[in-house]
Design an enzyme around this catalytic site. Sequence first.
Site, short mmCIF file in Angstrom:
data_model
loop_
_atom_site.label_atom_id
_atom_site.label_comp_id
_atom_site.label_asym_id
_atom_site.label_seq_id
_atom_site.Cartn_x
_atom_site.Cartn_y
_atom_site.Cartn_z
N ARG A 85 0.83 -1.22 0.00
CA ARG A 85 0.00 0.00 0.00
C ARG A 85 0.86 1.26 0.00
O ARG A 85 0.53 2.25 -0.65
CB ARG A 85 -0.96 -0.03 1.19
CG ARG A 85 -2.10 -1.05 0.95
CD ARG A 85 -2.69 -1.54 2.23
NE ARG A 85 -3.84 -2.41 2.01
CZ ARG A 85 -3.78 -3.73 1.75
NH1 ARG A 85 -2.61 -4.34 1.63
NH2 ARG A 85 -4.89 -4.44 1.60
N GLN A 122 -8.24 -7.44 0.02
CA GLN A 122 -7.78 -7.23 -1.36
C GLN A 122 -8.92 -6.71 -2.22
O GLN A 122 -8.74 -5.80 -3.02
CB GLN A 122 -7.22 -8.54 -1.92
CG GLN A 122 -5.94 -8.96 -1.22
CD GLN A 122 -5.37 -10.26 -1.72
OE1 GLN A 122 -6.02 -11.00 -2.45
NE2 GLN A 122 -4.14 -10.56 -1.33
N ASP A 130 -4.02 -15.33 7.42
CA ASP A 130 -2.70 -15.82 7.00
C ASP A 130 -1.99 -16.62 8.10
O ASP A 130 -0.96 -17.25 7.84
CB ASP A 130 -1.81 -14.64 6.59
CG ASP A 130 -2.32 -13.97 5.32
OD1 ASP A 130 -3.00 -14.64 4.52
OD2 ASP A 130 -2.06 -12.76 5.13
C1 S3P Z 1 -4.02 -9.16 2.03
C2 S3P Z 1 -5.27 -9.64 2.30
C3 S3P Z 1 -5.56 -11.05 2.60
C4 S3P Z 1 -4.29 -11.83 2.92
C5 S3P Z 1 -3.16 -11.52 1.99
C6 S3P Z 1 -2.83 -10.04 2.02
C7 S3P Z 1 -3.85 -7.73 1.73
O1 S3P Z 1 -6.14 -11.65 1.46
O2 S3P Z 1 -4.55 -13.22 2.90
O3 S3P Z 1 -2.00 -12.25 2.36
O4 S3P Z 1 -2.72 -7.23 1.78
O5 S3P Z 1 -4.86 -7.06 1.44
P1 S3P Z 1 -7.74 -11.61 1.22
O6 S3P Z 1 -8.13 -10.19 1.03
O7 S3P Z 1 -7.95 -12.43 -0.02
O8 S3P Z 1 -8.34 -12.25 2.44
#
Ligand code: S3P
Length: 432
Positions: free
Chosen positions: A29, A169, A319
């Site tokens: 980000r 995400q 995670d």
């Molecule tokens: C993340 C969101 C999570 C996580 C990934 C990183 C992020 O995924 O599992 O390692 O940085 O926004 P999801 O949004 O698919 O849950």
Amino acid sequence: MDNILKTEKLINGLKGEIIIPPDKSISHRALIFGALTNSKIKIKNLSKGEDCVSTLKILEKLGVKYQFISEHDLILDSTEGLSAKEKVTLNCNNSGTSARLLSGLFSRCDFSCVLIGDNSLSKRPMKRIIEPLELMGAKIKSNDNKLPLEIQGTDLKAITYYSPISSAQVKSALILAGLGVDEPTRIYEKTLSRNHSEIMLSYLGADIKTGCDKEGYFVEVKKSKLTPKDIEIAGDISSAAFFMVAGAIVPNSEIIIKNVGINPTRTGILDVFKQAEINFSILNERTVSNELVGDIQVRYTKNIKPFEIKGDLIPRLIDEIPILAVLAAQAKGTSTISDAQDLRNKESDRIKTIAEAFLTLGIDIAEKPDGFIINGQNNINKSAVLETYLDHRLAMSYYVLSLINSSKMEIQGFNCVNTSFPEFLKLMNELK
Ligand code: S3P
């Protein structure tokens, strides 16, 4: 580092202090939002894991310049903005965060691109972002909702979107799209996923609102000019998690993990530690670029209680489930993990791969469609060769398991730890 790692039990415990490397989510980000400031900023403590490097290289291909001024600090120069002369191919490699977040951004840029990735990323679902971005007017061609994604940047329109999954995400992809639209875009999710995008955007002065009403948690954004500011990145609790569990299960351990991001949307592991009655404390709480940070002290805990992970807790530790499965394997009783079906869409199908590895080691685990049931046991004494399927979090979880396995183990494809945590073995060795 050899790609097959041979491991053995650790007798003397882990002792000492380590500084945990930078958070990957926040690093992605910082690069992406930093690149939208159209100026020069300093990013302090950026992750150099391969996933974040993929984001950096993509931005570089679009005209962003950078210079590392020390190991983890860099100057990011986006004074020229993002552009491409003709359709440009951008490689996300193994990084789902790069692919999903950048799809949101590129949907509203004035160039066309094709996002590609490695074998594992090319199998992962992209419908979760394509569908809502298309509702905003995005022009995306995919390979049956998977990579490669061909994105033709265009003007988007604002939407209110009720996300069927709580995914940071998805939320961040829509935030990045909505940041270029005059009218407000509002995204709802049932449980709050990690909110680093929201925190960083308000730190950079964007027009952003967050809250909770009867429809769920929401974030609302509209076209904003970002104020150029230096960004400092906290340490990664998802990396700290491997050391936290190792400290709790390896006899004679007492460790302090310094500079860990403890944003409440990421600290589900601490809730589980409380349930399991792990001996831990948080020291020296402070904030860094508006993110909460602390040092985590963990001591070996003889009587680990079984625990239950489900519902609202899932996005707060998604995670960490592989390493928490290792903790469950040492708890005295039956632990359950449910509502975690999205684990099947990670770098590997983590429900299947973990169940397979645990059964190989003789650990009592039952695979469920949305998680597992694990009957903990004290002694693990089985020599085994475990396959990582190139999933970095499995590699590190199996390593921690090997520290309490009285027999020798081999971890195949261990190099994949580089995607997220190249310093993992070095830090483990510092504590031995
Ligand atoms: C993340 C969101 C999570 C996580 C990934 C990183 C992020 O995924 O599992 O390692 O940085 O926004 P999801 O949004 O698919 O849950």
